[in-house]
Write an enzyme that holds these catalytic residues in place. Structure first.
Site, short mmCIF file in Angstrom:
data_model
loop_
_atom_site.label_atom_id
_atom_site.label_comp_id
_atom_site.label_asym_id
_atom_site.label_seq_id
_atom_site.Cartn_x
_atom_site.Cartn_y
_atom_site.Cartn_z
CG LEU A 99 101.49 36.47 -31.36
CD1 LEU A 99 101.88 35.78 -30.07
CD2 LEU A 99 102.20 35.84 -32.55
N GLY A 144 103.19 40.90 -32.67
CA GLY A 144 103.77 39.79 -33.44
C GLY A 144 104.06 40.17 -34.88
CG ASN A 168 100.41 46.50 -29.54
OD1 ASN A 168 101.03 45.59 -30.09
ND2 ASN A 168 99.11 46.64 -29.62
CD GLU A 169 104.55 42.35 -27.24
OE1 GLU A 169 104.27 43.06 -28.22
OE2 GLU A 169 105.71 42.16 -26.86
#
Ligand SMILES: CC/C=C\C/C=C\C/C=C\C/C=C/C(=O)SCCNC(=O)CCNC(=O)[C@H](O)C(C)(C)COP(=O)(O)OP(=O)(O)OC[C@H]1O[C@@H](n2cnc3c(N)ncnc32)[C@H](O)[C@@H]1OP(=O)(O)O
Length: 179
Positions: A99, A144, A168-169
């Site tokens: 994202l 994302g 990993n967000e």
């Protein structure tokens, strides 16, 4: 960009046992951008389309990017001759950086809501597609980007130790909304 002879018209149809999207599509209503971040080549002889992500520098998934991607998937979905879709990147070393964090940083709740809806639309379109979908992951694909590839039926990743993939967000403090 949709490179094939005869640009698809927006028509209702039923092909391969699938219902097509309504002529006026949510993503199309939202799309104001003229820039092309997605290139599509459709090979009539194989029935396979290749969708190349070409949003420099790292194919981050902005609202415009997601909108264009959804429109292109919808167009292919409506083409009864298109049976398969390969998703890949034109950018060196990166499939997608996930994202676009600038779309959520410091933005209003309304704008964030619109953005997350577009994210949801993207994975629903790919996951729900009647086409056979393949992510050809030719570079790093965090968060994302990983989500996008996971919504495809198959994933093939270039064998390069410098390329990474994963969700990993949370390291950025980002939690996906409850869907
Ligand atoms: C079915 C659903 C069920 C459950 C949900 C499941 C999952 C959750 C779903 C969604 C949540 C997703 C959240 C996100 O995606 S948040 C974003 C996370 N992404 C990252 O952390 C990627 C960070 N970037 C990198 O690691 C590297 O940039 C990368 C490896 C991609 C490329 O490295 P490279 O060395 O080639 O380039 P850089 O110099 O690092 O970057 C160039 C340029 O691009 C900017 N950039 C990078 N990533 C982003 C991004 N995500 N958004 C916006 N901009 C980005 C970077 O800042 C550089 O800019 P500049 O300095 O101006 O040149």
């Amino acid at each position: 960009m949709y490179a094939r002879s005869g640009l698809l018209s927006q028509r209702s149809c039923s092909s391969h046992g699938r219902e097509c999207a309504t002529p006026v599509l949510a993503a199309q209503r939202r799309n104001n951008s003229t820039a092309t971040k997605i290139a599509v080549e459709f090979d009539q002889s194989t029935g396979v389309a290749v969708m190349r992500l070409q949003g420099p520098p790292v194919n981050s998934l902005s609202l415009d990017f997601l909108t264009e991607l959804c429109i292109n998937v919808e167009k292919l979905e409506m083409d009864k001759n298109c049976r398969g879709l390969i998703l890949t990147s034109s950018q060196p070393k990166v499939f997608s950086a996930g994202l676009d964090i600038m779309e959520i940083y410091g933005k209003s709740p309304e704008r964030c809501g619109e953005f997350w809806r577009a994210v949801q639309e993207m994975w629903l379109k790919l996951y729900g597609s009647s086409m056979v979908t393949i992510a050809a992951i030719n570079g790093s694909s965090p968060a994302g980007g990983c989500l996008m590839s996971m919504t495809c039926d198959y994933r093939i990743m270039a064998d390069n130790p410098r390329y990474s993939i994963g969700l990993n967000e949370t390291q950025l403090g980002i939690v996906a909304p409850f869907w």
